[in-house]
Design an enzyme around this catalytic site. Structure first.
Site, short mmCIF file in Angstrom:
data_model
loop_
_atom_site.label_atom_id
_atom_site.label_comp_id
_atom_site.label_asym_id
_atom_site.label_seq_id
_atom_site.Cartn_x
_atom_site.Cartn_y
_atom_site.Cartn_z
N GLY A 182 11.26 13.56 44.49
CA GLY A 182 11.23 12.84 43.21
C GLY A 182 10.67 13.67 42.07
O GLY A 182 10.27 13.12 41.04
N GLN A 183 10.67 14.99 42.20
CA GLN A 183 10.14 15.84 41.14
C GLN A 183 11.11 15.85 39.96
O GLN A 183 12.30 16.13 40.13
CB GLN A 183 9.94 17.27 41.66
CG GLN A 183 9.30 18.20 40.64
CD GLN A 183 8.97 19.58 41.21
OE1 GLN A 183 9.29 19.89 42.35
NE2 GLN A 183 8.32 20.39 40.41
N HIS A 213 2.71 20.17 39.49
CA HIS A 213 1.71 19.25 38.94
C HIS A 213 1.21 18.33 40.03
O HIS A 213 1.96 17.91 40.91
CB HIS A 213 2.26 18.44 37.76
CG HIS A 213 3.57 17.77 38.02
ND1 HIS A 213 4.77 18.46 37.98
CD2 HIS A 213 3.88 16.48 38.33
CE1 HIS A 213 5.76 17.62 38.23
NE2 HIS A 213 5.24 16.41 38.47
N HIS A 272 -0.32 14.75 40.54
CA HIS A 272 -0.62 13.45 39.95
C HIS A 272 -1.95 12.97 40.52
O HIS A 272 -2.13 12.99 41.75
CB HIS A 272 0.42 12.41 40.35
CG HIS A 272 1.80 12.63 39.80
ND1 HIS A 272 2.28 11.96 38.69
CD2 HIS A 272 2.82 13.41 40.24
CE1 HIS A 272 3.54 12.32 38.46
NE2 HIS A 272 3.89 13.20 39.39
N ASP A 309 -0.83 11.24 31.86
CA ASP A 309 0.62 11.06 31.97
C ASP A 309 1.10 10.15 30.84
O ASP A 309 0.46 9.14 30.52
CB ASP A 309 0.96 10.45 33.34
CG ASP A 309 2.43 10.61 33.69
OD1 ASP A 309 2.73 11.36 34.63
OD2 ASP A 309 3.27 9.97 33.01
N ASN A 348 4.95 15.51 43.94
CA ASN A 348 6.39 15.36 44.17
C ASN A 348 7.03 16.74 44.15
O ASN A 348 6.78 17.53 43.23
CB ASN A 348 7.00 14.48 43.08
CG ASN A 348 6.47 13.07 43.11
OD1 ASN A 348 6.15 12.54 44.17
ND2 ASN A 348 6.33 12.44 41.95
P1 AMP Z 1 7.37 14.11 38.53
O1 AMP Z 1 8.39 13.01 38.48
O2 AMP Z 1 6.51 14.11 39.75
O3 AMP Z 1 7.99 15.45 38.24
O4 AMP Z 1 6.34 13.78 37.37
C1 AMP Z 1 6.53 14.14 36.05
C2 AMP Z 1 5.58 13.30 35.25
O5 AMP Z 1 5.42 13.91 34.00
C3 AMP Z 1 6.03 11.87 35.01
O6 AMP Z 1 5.05 10.96 35.51
C4 AMP Z 1 6.16 11.79 33.49
O7 AMP Z 1 5.76 10.54 32.99
C5 AMP Z 1 5.24 12.90 33.04
N1 AMP Z 1 5.53 13.51 31.76
C6 AMP Z 1 6.71 14.03 31.34
N2 AMP Z 1 6.58 14.57 30.12
C7 AMP Z 1 5.27 14.40 29.77
C8 AMP Z 1 4.51 14.74 28.62
N3 AMP Z 1 5.06 15.37 27.57
N4 AMP Z 1 3.19 14.41 28.61
C9 AMP Z 1 2.64 13.77 29.65
N5 AMP Z 1 3.30 13.43 30.76
C10 AMP Z 1 4.60 13.73 30.82
#
Ligand code: AMP
Length: 115
Positions: free
Chosen positions: A94-95, A101, A103, A30, A88
């Site tokens: 909170g997505q 994905h 986490h 991340d 999420n």
């Molecule tokens: P969510 O809020 O559950 O949709 O998580 C999205 C996650 O993607 C967040 O933790 C961001 O920090 C991460 N994220 C967004 N863009 C990138 C990227 N280009 N590379 C790695 N992580 C990313």
């Protein structure tokens, strides 16, 4: 071409720090880690969220749960200490990136309940 950043990561059009990859799944660090180890595990094919998984995705879903998550945890040496998987989903979940994905958070003790 899709505007989805995680599709771009899966196709290598966008850079990421990959920790695991096979034909159907990729896992990368991340950008904004919330724990010493913070990995995102995604299907390479675009699926908006858990809500859009269907019967045709059963093999993929079980592959992520049964094979990939345990392997990444072992490779990061957090399998014994423990880790948290968070998916999420939707606005209340909170997505922020609309590509399914998982986490994986580890390397510290998590608190409960989440915020
Ligand atoms: P969510 O809020 O559950 O949709 O998580 C999205 C996650 O993607 C967040 O933790 C961001 O920090 C991460 N994220 C967004 N863009 C990138 C990227 N280009 N590379 C790695 N992580 C990313």
């Amino acid at each position: 071409m899709s505007d989805c950043i995680f599709c771009k990561i899966a196709s290598k059009e966008a850079k990421s720090n990959v920790v695991y990859e096979d034909d159907t799944v990729i896992a990368f660090r991340d950008l904004d880690p919330k724990a010493p180890e913070h990995i995102l595990i995604i299907p390479k094919k675009h699926i908006d969220s858990l809500n859009e998984l269907d019967n045709s995705d059963k093999e993929l879903a079980s592959h992520i749960l049964v094979d990939v998550i345990p392997k990444v945890a072992r490779d990061l040496s957090i399998d014994k200490s423990g880790f948290r998987i968070v998916v999420n989903t939707g606005d209340d979940g909170g997505q922020t990136v609309n590509h399914l994905h998982f986490h994986m958070l580890g390397g510290r003790t998590m608190t409960w309940p989440p915020g």
